[in-house]
Every structure is written in C-alpha cells, then in structure tokens.
Motif scaffolding. Structure first.
Motif, PDB file in Angstrom:
ATOM      1  N   VAL A  82       0.836  -1.203   0.000  1.00  0.00           N
ATOM      2  CA  VAL A  82       0.000   0.000   0.000  1.00  0.00           C
ATOM      3  C   VAL A  82       0.866   1.247   0.000  1.00  0.00           C
ATOM      4  CG1 VAL A  82      -1.616   1.360   1.391  1.00  0.00           C
ATOM      5  CG2 VAL A  82      -2.009  -1.090   1.089  1.00  0.00           C
ATOM      6  N   LEU A  83       1.926   1.255   0.817  1.00  0.00           N
ATOM      7  CA  LEU A  83       2.780   2.430   0.957  1.00  0.00           C
ATOM      8  C   LEU A  83       3.854   2.521  -0.119  1.00  0.00           C
ATOM      9  CD1 LEU A  83       3.228   2.306   4.833  1.00  0.00           C
ATOM     10  CD2 LEU A  83       1.745   3.852   3.534  1.00  0.00           C
ATOM     11  N   GLY A  84       4.050   1.432  -0.849  1.00  0.00           N
ATOM     12  CA  GLY A  84       5.071   1.430  -1.896  1.00  0.00           C
ATOM     13  C   GLY A  84       6.485   1.464  -1.329  1.00  0.00           C
ATOM     14  N   VAL A  85       6.701   0.793  -0.200  1.00  0.00           N
ATOM     15  CA  VAL A  85       8.035   0.740   0.429  1.00  0.00           C
ATOM     16  C   VAL A  85       8.351  -0.708   0.752  1.00  0.00           C
ATOM     17  CG1 VAL A  85       7.829   3.056   1.446  1.00  0.00           C
ATOM     18  CG2 VAL A  85       7.100   1.068   2.768  1.00  0.00           C
ATOM     19  N   PRO A  86       9.640  -1.017   1.001  1.00  0.00           N
ATOM     20  CA  PRO A  86       9.995  -2.383   1.380  1.00  0.00           C
ATOM     21  C   PRO A  86       9.414  -2.764   2.750  1.00  0.00           C
ATOM     22  CG  PRO A  86      11.949  -1.133   0.728  1.00  0.00           C
ATOM     23  CD  PRO A  86      10.812  -0.175   0.815  1.00  0.00           C
ATOM     24  N   VAL A  87       9.264  -4.068   2.980  1.00  0.00           N
ATOM     25  CA  VAL A  87       8.732  -4.578   4.240  1.00  0.00           C
ATOM     26  C   VAL A  87       9.597  -4.111   5.413  1.00  0.00           C
ATOM     27  CG1 VAL A  87       8.241  -6.676   5.574  1.00  0.00           C
ATOM     28  CG2 VAL A  87       7.668  -6.585   3.160  1.00  0.00           C
ATOM     29  N   GLY A  88      10.905  -4.087   5.230  1.00  0.00           N
ATOM     30  CA  GLY A  88      11.810  -3.641   6.291  1.00  0.00           C
ATOM     31  C   GLY A  88      11.524  -2.200   6.712  1.00  0.00           C
ATOM     32  N   THR A  89      11.140  -1.378   5.760  1.00  0.00           N
ATOM     33  CA  THR A  89      10.815   0.016   6.062  1.00  0.00           C
ATOM     34  C   THR A  89       9.545   0.093   6.911  1.00  0.00           C
ATOM     35  OG1 THR A  89      11.853   0.735   4.003  1.00  0.00           O
ATOM     36  CG2 THR A  89      10.327   2.275   5.033  1.00  0.00           C
ATOM     37  N   VAL A  90       8.560  -0.734   6.580  1.00  0.00           N
ATOM     38  CA  VAL A  90       7.326  -0.785   7.373  1.00  0.00           C
ATOM     39  C   VAL A  90       7.656  -1.182   8.809  1.00  0.00           C
ATOM     40  CG1 VAL A  90       5.156  -2.041   7.700  1.00  0.00           C
ATOM     41  CG2 VAL A  90       5.808  -1.255   5.419  1.00  0.00           C
ATOM     42  N   LYS A  91       8.479  -2.221   8.964  1.00  0.00           N
ATOM     43  CA  LYS A  91       8.841  -2.696  10.304  1.00  0.00           C
ATOM     44  C   LYS A  91       9.591  -1.624  11.093  1.00  0.00           C
ATOM     45  CE  LYS A  91       9.028  -7.607   9.170  1.00  0.00           C
ATOM     46  NZ  LYS A  91       9.894  -8.795   9.075  1.00  0.00           N
ATOM     47  N   SER A  92      10.527  -0.940  10.437  1.00  0.00           N
ATOM     48  CA  SER A  92      11.306   0.062  11.170  1.00  0.00           C
ATOM     49  C   SER A  92      10.448   1.277  11.522  1.00  0.00           C
ATOM     50  CB  SER A  92      12.558   0.472  10.401  1.00  0.00           C
ATOM     51  OG  SER A  92      12.268   1.397   9.408  1.00  0.00           O
ATOM     52  N   ARG A  93       9.553   1.690  10.626  1.00  0.00           N
ATOM     53  CA  ARG A  93       8.668   2.821  10.938  1.00  0.00           C
ATOM     54  C   ARG A  93       7.715   2.464  12.092  1.00  0.00           C
ATOM     55  NH1 ARG A  93       6.871   5.002   4.907  1.00  0.00           N
ATOM     56  NH2 ARG A  93       8.924   5.800   4.323  1.00  0.00           N
ATOM     57  N   LEU A  94       7.204   1.249  12.064  1.00  0.00           N
ATOM     58  CA  LEU A  94       6.322   0.807  13.132  1.00  0.00           C
ATOM     59  C   LEU A  94       7.075   0.740  14.466  1.00  0.00           C
ATOM     60  CD1 LEU A  94       3.475  -0.130  13.840  1.00  0.00           C
ATOM     61  CD2 LEU A  94       4.180  -2.457  13.282  1.00  0.00           C
ATOM     62  N   SER A  95       8.283   0.250  14.427  1.00  0.00           N
ATOM     63  CA  SER A  95       9.106   0.179  15.633  1.00  0.00           C
ATOM     64  C   SER A  95       9.371   1.573  16.190  1.00  0.00           C
ATOM     65  CB  SER A  95      10.423  -0.532  15.331  1.00  0.00           C
ATOM     66  OG  SER A  95      11.249  -0.537  16.459  1.00  0.00           O
ATOM     67  N   ARG A  96       9.738   2.512  15.315  1.00  0.00           N
ATOM     68  CA  ARG A  96       9.985   3.892  15.763  1.00  0.00           C
ATOM     69  C   ARG A  96       8.711   4.535  16.297  1.00  0.00           C
ATOM     70  NH1 ARG A  96      12.071   6.003  10.804  1.00  0.00           N
ATOM     71  NH2 ARG A  96      13.167   4.143  10.199  1.00  0.00           N
ATOM     72  N   ALA A  97       7.587   4.254  15.665  1.00  0.00           N
ATOM     73  CA  ALA A  97       6.310   4.810  16.127  1.00  0.00           C
ATOM     74  C   ALA A  97       5.984   4.295  17.525  1.00  0.00           C
ATOM     75  CB  ALA A  97       5.190   4.445  15.150  1.00  0.00           C
ATOM     76  N   ARG A  98       6.191   3.015  17.738  1.00  0.00           N
ATOM     77  CA  ARG A  98       5.939   2.441  19.070  1.00  0.00           C
ATOM     78  C   ARG A  98       6.853   3.076  20.116  1.00  0.00           C
ATOM     79  NH1 ARG A  98       5.708  -3.705  16.843  1.00  0.00           N
ATOM     80  NH2 ARG A  98       3.473  -3.790  16.442  1.00  0.00           N
ATOM     81  N   GLN A  99       8.122   3.241  19.770  1.00  0.00           N
ATOM     82  CA  GLN A  99       9.070   3.876  20.700  1.00  0.00           C
ATOM     83  C   GLN A  99       8.646   5.310  21.013  1.00  0.00           C
ATOM     84  OE1 GLN A  99      12.821   3.545  18.677  1.00  0.00           O
ATOM     85  NE2 GLN A  99      13.251   1.501  19.490  1.00  0.00           N
ATOM     86  N   ASP A 100       8.243   6.041  19.977  1.00  0.00           N
ATOM     87  CA  ASP A 100       7.823   7.430  20.175  1.00  0.00           C
ATOM     88  C   ASP A 100       6.566   7.524  21.045  1.00  0.00           C
ATOM     89  OD1 ASP A 100       8.762   8.705  16.843  1.00  0.00           O
ATOM     90  OD2 ASP A 100       9.966   8.204  18.625  1.00  0.00           O
ATOM     91  N   ILE A 101       5.620   6.616  20.823  1.00  0.00           N
ATOM     92  CA  ILE A 101       4.397   6.613  21.644  1.00  0.00           C
ATOM     93  C   ILE A 101       4.743   6.311  23.098  1.00  0.00           C
ATOM     94  CG2 ILE A 101       2.242   5.362  22.094  1.00  0.00           C
ATOM     95  CD1 ILE A 101       1.904   5.173  19.019  1.00  0.00           C
ATOM     96  N   ARG A 102       5.582   5.282  23.328  1.00  0.00           N
ATOM     97  CA  ARG A 102       5.998   4.959  24.700  1.00  0.00           C
ATOM     98  C   ARG A 102       6.707   6.122  25.358  1.00  0.00           C
ATOM     99  NH1 ARG A 102       6.761  -0.410  22.670  1.00  0.00           N
ATOM    100  NH2 ARG A 102       8.857   0.086  21.988  1.00  0.00           N
ATOM    101  N   ALA A 103       7.606   6.773  24.608  1.00  0.00           N
ATOM    102  CA  ALA A 103       8.348   7.915  25.164  1.00  0.00           C
ATOM    103  C   ALA A 103       7.397   9.061  25.507  1.00  0.00           C
ATOM    104  CB  ALA A 103       9.415   8.378  24.183  1.00  0.00           C
ATOM    105  N   PHE A 104       6.436   9.328  24.636  1.00  0.00           N
ATOM    106  CA  PHE A 104       5.470  10.388  24.900  1.00  0.00           C
ATOM    107  C   PHE A 104       4.663  10.071  26.159  1.00  0.00           C
ATOM    108  CE2 PHE A 104       2.816  13.948  23.670  1.00  0.00           C
ATOM    109  CZ  PHE A 104       1.606  13.649  24.270  1.00  0.00           C
ATOM    110  N   LEU A 105       4.174   8.837  26.253  1.00  0.00           N
ATOM    111  CA  LEU A 105       3.374   8.442  27.414  1.00  0.00           C
ATOM    112  C   LEU A 105       4.187   8.501  28.704  1.00  0.00           C
ATOM    113  CD1 LEU A 105       1.348   5.459  25.900  1.00  0.00           C
ATOM    114  CD2 LEU A 105       0.525   7.777  26.402  1.00  0.00           C
ATOM    115  N   GLU A 106       5.435   8.082  28.638  1.00  0.00           N
ATOM    116  CA  GLU A 106       6.299   8.113  29.820  1.00  0.00           C
ATOM    117  C   GLU A 106       6.553   9.557  30.268  1.00  0.00           C
ATOM    118  OE1 GLU A 106       7.158   5.493  31.591  1.00  0.00           O
ATOM    119  OE2 GLU A 106       8.166   6.766  33.010  1.00  0.00           O
ATOM    120  N   SER A 107       6.856  10.437  29.324  1.00  0.00           N
ATOM    121  CA  SER A 107       7.083  11.834  29.691  1.00  0.00           C
ATOM    122  C   SER A 107       5.800  12.477  30.203  1.00  0.00           C
ATOM    123  CB  SER A 107       7.656  12.623  28.517  1.00  0.00           C
ATOM    124  OG  SER A 107       6.712  12.755  27.486  1.00  0.00           O
TER     125      SER A 107
END
Length: 155
Positions: A123-148
């Motif tokens: 759907v996004l026109g990117v490699p699977v690895g890119t999807v995984k890394s973006r999802l991983s970064r998004a999860r980290q960012d959400i956790r960091a936001f919630l923690e702060s």
C-alpha cells in the motif's frame, strides 16, 4: 444464646463492616453453636464461646474465599467506571497525534486495520523492512510520549 444476639451482631458488624454480611455471619454462628451445643460446658462463659465460634466462622469463610480466588485462573479485578481507560485512551491519542505522518500511516495500516507487513508495504510502496522500522519507531515514540506525560503529572 438469645441474650447474646445484640452483642454478636455488634461484633460481627465491627468485623465485616457490612450489616447484611454481619447478619449472615451471626446466623451461621448460631447454626454452628446449636450443632455443637453438646460440646458447651455448663458454667463456662457462653458469650466467649459464641464469640469464638463467630470469629472462627469468619476466618474459615475468609480462608475458603482466598482459596477459591487462588484457584481461579484469572485474577478477580475491580470493575472500572471507565474514567482511567478514557484518560489512557486520550493520552494514546495525543501520542499518536504527535507522530510524523509516515509513522501514523504504518500504525493505522498495521495496528488499526490489521494488515500484514507485506500488505502495508504494498500500500505504501516501500519495502517490508521500512514498514517494520517505521512501526518500531512509532511504538518507541508513543511509549516515550506516554512516559514523559506520566512524569509530567498527566498534563
């Protein structure tokens, strides 16, 4: 025995802090006392004997309740009024809103829509690895936001 009823009720109410439960406890105490009346020794303190039966009845019921809770597979939890969940969801929404658009897309496709990584990548026109890394970064960012957010006192 009848003379001791008001005292037994008072004692039971003090122990359990619930008048209905206290009345049930007194009733069970009297049933046990009548069943064990042959073991009562005349000339001894009837009040102390009844209070002991009442107290032991409560402890036995408490132990029995604990055992049944321990034997259940899932812990019994309090029913929430929903306020804490609503606040938590508000915080997650705020964290999501702070994500960059490319991370939001991945979270929406994978976490919300339930797409497989391969389908989201197509759907996004990117490699699977890119999807995984973006999802991983998004999860980290959400956790960091919630923690702060928690450290800042929920503001």
């Amino acid at each position: 025995m009848l003379d001791e009823l008001p005292r037994l009720r008072r004692y039971a109410r003090m122990l359990v802090r619930d008048s209905a439960r206290a009345d049930d406890l007194v009733q069970e105490c009297l049933v046990r006392a009548i069943a064990a009346l042959k073991s009562f020794q005349p000339g001894t303190n009837m009040r102390a004997w009844l209070f002991t039966i009442l107290r032991n009845t409560l402890y036995n019921e408490t132990k029995k309740a604990r055992r049944s809770v321990e034997q259940t597979e899932e812990p019994v939890s309090a029913i929430s009024g929903g306020q804490e969940e609503a606040l938590a969801m508000r915080d997650v929404q705020r964290a999501f809103d702070h994500l960059p658009p490319i991370q939001k897309e991945v979270v929406l496709l994978v976490a919300v829509e339930g797409m497989e990584y391969e389908d989201a990548a197509a759907v996004l026109g990117v490699p699977v690895g890119t999807v995984k890394s973006r999802l991983s970064r998004a999860r980290q960012d959400i956790r960091a936001f919630l923690e702060s957010h928690r450290k800042a006192g929920g503001k």
